[in-house]
Scaffold this active site. Structure first.
Site, short mmCIF file in Angstrom:
data_model
loop_
_atom_site.label_atom_id
_atom_site.label_comp_id
_atom_site.label_asym_id
_atom_site.label_seq_id
_atom_site.Cartn_x
_atom_site.Cartn_y
_atom_site.Cartn_z
N GLU A 82 0.83 -1.22 0.00
CA GLU A 82 0.00 0.00 0.00
C GLU A 82 0.86 1.26 0.00
O GLU A 82 2.07 1.21 0.23
CB GLU A 82 -0.93 0.01 1.22
CG GLU A 82 -0.21 0.11 2.55
CD GLU A 82 -1.03 0.86 3.60
OE1 GLU A 82 -1.38 2.04 3.35
OE2 GLU A 82 -1.28 0.28 4.67
N LYS A 85 -5.78 10.62 0.08
CA LYS A 85 -5.83 9.28 0.66
C LYS A 85 -6.91 8.52 -0.11
O LYS A 85 -8.08 8.92 -0.10
CB LYS A 85 -6.16 9.40 2.15
CG LYS A 85 -6.39 8.08 2.87
CD LYS A 85 -6.54 8.32 4.36
CE LYS A 85 -7.16 7.15 5.07
NZ LYS A 85 -7.35 7.39 6.52
N VAL A 88 -5.47 0.17 2.46
CA VAL A 88 -5.61 -1.29 2.35
C VAL A 88 -6.72 -1.62 1.36
O VAL A 88 -6.53 -2.40 0.42
CB VAL A 88 -5.92 -1.91 3.74
CG1 VAL A 88 -6.31 -3.38 3.59
CG2 VAL A 88 -4.71 -1.77 4.67
N ASP A 111 -18.02 5.49 12.41
CA ASP A 111 -16.84 5.46 11.53
C ASP A 111 -16.31 4.03 11.42
O ASP A 111 -15.68 3.51 12.33
CB ASP A 111 -15.76 6.40 12.09
CG ASP A 111 -14.55 6.53 11.15
OD1 ASP A 111 -14.36 5.66 10.28
OD2 ASP A 111 -13.79 7.50 11.32
N SER A 156 -14.10 1.65 8.82
CA SER A 156 -13.22 1.72 7.66
C SER A 156 -13.73 0.89 6.48
O SER A 156 -14.23 -0.23 6.67
CB SER A 156 -11.83 1.22 8.03
OG SER A 156 -11.01 1.16 6.88
N ASP A 163 -11.91 -0.59 4.65
CA ASP A 163 -11.05 -1.78 4.62
C ASP A 163 -11.86 -3.04 4.93
O ASP A 163 -11.65 -4.09 4.32
CB ASP A 163 -9.92 -1.68 5.66
CG ASP A 163 -8.86 -0.65 5.28
OD1 ASP A 163 -8.94 -0.07 4.19
OD2 ASP A 163 -7.95 -0.43 6.11
N LYS A 201 -4.89 -1.34 15.44
CA LYS A 201 -4.52 -0.54 16.61
C LYS A 201 -5.62 -0.58 17.67
O LYS A 201 -6.80 -0.58 17.36
CB LYS A 201 -4.29 0.92 16.21
CG LYS A 201 -3.02 1.12 15.43
CD LYS A 201 -2.75 2.57 15.17
CE LYS A 201 -3.91 3.25 14.47
NZ LYS A 201 -4.21 2.74 13.15
N1 PSU Z 1 -3.28 1.92 10.30
C1 PSU Z 1 -2.02 2.28 10.55
N2 PSU Z 1 -1.33 3.02 9.63
C2 PSU Z 1 -1.90 3.41 8.46
C3 PSU Z 1 -3.25 2.99 8.20
C4 PSU Z 1 -3.90 2.26 9.14
O1 PSU Z 1 -1.49 1.98 11.60
O2 PSU Z 1 -1.25 4.09 7.66
C5 PSU Z 1 -3.88 3.37 6.90
C6 PSU Z 1 -4.06 2.14 6.01
O3 PSU Z 1 -3.79 2.51 4.68
C7 PSU Z 1 -5.53 1.80 6.16
C8 PSU Z 1 -6.14 3.18 6.34
O4 PSU Z 1 -6.07 1.12 5.06
O5 PSU Z 1 -5.19 3.88 7.15
C9 PSU Z 1 -7.49 3.14 7.00
O6 PSU Z 1 -8.03 4.42 6.98
P1 PSU Z 1 -9.60 4.65 7.29
O7 PSU Z 1 -9.77 4.28 8.73
O8 PSU Z 1 -9.83 6.11 7.01
O9 PSU Z 1 -10.35 3.73 6.35
MN MN Z 2 -12.88 6.06 8.61
#
Ligand code: PSU
Ligand code: MN
Length: 314
Positions: free
Chosen positions: A28, A89, A109, A143, A145, A147, A164
């Site tokens: 990624e 992003k 991801v 919220d 993701s 993913d 995390k």
């Molecule tokens: N978790 C991390 N570092 C990151 C990400 C997640 O510890 O850089 C990034 C990854 O690319 C993941 C994205 O797919 O953040 C998820 O973002 P969101 O929660 O906005 O979908």
């Molecule tokens: Mn999000």
């Protein structure tokens, strides 16, 4: 091999690997554009590519630039992505935006496994996946993701270090179960918590070798499943943080984000940066170590897969 839509651009090396049935690992680029500061972002991108090569596989870093979805970047292109002024992003909803606006973007991801799957790639490495964020008191906030949705829909072996603990990990695991995504603990029966090994929550299955991961994924897809196989490997022990220390910093960062009204796509990058400040760099050390470790495991898995495919043909 199917023709890719015209917005895709494969590097010469990735295209050759693809036609020759060589091992490929997708990587990624949100971690480069939003996850890590300079100069660590560029170093890390190069280190992950090298870790994949060391296992005999070809790295395919995915990013959007020059109006194309690139699969496989040259070092000059990685540099452009790493030093872009205000990169986008890119998750599933964002590809067309970046393409029509001719922007540079780092793929998440979700974004990366989507693009990699279009190109026929089956193995991917990252640090942590996105998940379900904690509910915030007094705020009607929701919220989750993309993913998770992508993992449900895209057949890919996704190597990560769990997620995390700033996320609601119980809800994240429940949601993965709802979506039918197997959560594999690599060498562990507990779900890893990114900066620390994790000791609280069970995975759905433990597997201990690249061979077993490949066997598992083949079975999963052979019977008609369409989802990803999420392989969770704990952060290397010598770079791991104490769970309590990581959690405290993450909680404080999350409180600050709430007070500042930071939300949506900006939330994860803010939390990562703030946790690193609060832990005086310890979290970044863990982050870099686990990213490289995951690239290595993904390289091994991809190499094993390619080896078995060759045997099948012969
Ligand atoms: N978790 C991390 N570092 C990151 C990400 C997640 O510890 O850089 C990034 C990854 O690319 C993941 C994205 O797919 O953040 C998820 O973002 P969101 O929660 O906005 O979908
Ligand atoms: Mn999000």
């Amino acid at each position: 091999m199917t023709q890719l839509p015209r917005s895709f651009s494969l590097s010469f090396e990735v295209n050759r690997a693809r036609t020759q049935g060589q091992a490929i690992v997708a990587l990624e680029s949100t971690v480069i554009t939003h996850g890590l500061p300079a100069p660590q972002n560029l170093e890390l991108a190069a280190d992950m590519e090298q870790a994949v090569r060391d296992e005999g596989a070809i790295p395919a870093t995915v990013a959007v630039l020059d109006g194309k979805i690139h699969i496989g970047l040259g070092m000059d292109e990685v540099q452009r992505v790493a030093s872009a002024e205000s990169p986008r992003k890119i998750s599933l909803r964002d590809f067309a935006t970046a393409l029509v606006k001719d922007e540079i973007g780092g793929t998440t991801v979700a974004g990366t496994i989507f693009a990699a799957h279009q190109a026929g790639i089956q193995v991917f490495a990252t640090g942590g996946i996105g998940g379900v964020h904690r509910e915030k008191e007094g705020q009607a906030q929701f919220d989750i993701s993309t993913d998770l949705q992508a993992l449900a829909q895209i057949p890919m072996i996704v190597v990560c270090a769990g997620a995390k603990s700033i996320l609601d990990l119980d809800a994240t695991l429940e949601y993965l179960e709802t979506l039918g995504v197997p959560v594999v603990g690599y060498g562990t029966d507990k779900f890893p918590e990114f900066f620390s090994a994790g000791e609280k929550r069970a995975v759905s299955v433990q597997l201990d070798s690249p061979q077993d991961v490949v066997k598992f994924a083949r079975r999963h897809w052979e019977i008609g499943m369409k989802s990803a196989v999420l392989v969770c490997q704990p952060v290397p022990a010598d770079a791991a943080m104490k769970a309590s220390e990581a959690e405290e910093a993450e909680r404080q960062a999350d409180d600050e984000a709430r007070k500042k009204g930071i939300r949506g796509q900006a939330l994860t990058p803010f939390l990562l940066k703030r946790v690193n400040e609060l832990t005086k760099g310890k979290s970044m050390r863990a982050n870099l170590a686990l990213l490289k470790n995951n690239a290595t495991l993904a390289g091994k898995i991809a190499a094993q897969m390619a080896l078995e495919s060759h045997k099948r043909v012969i």
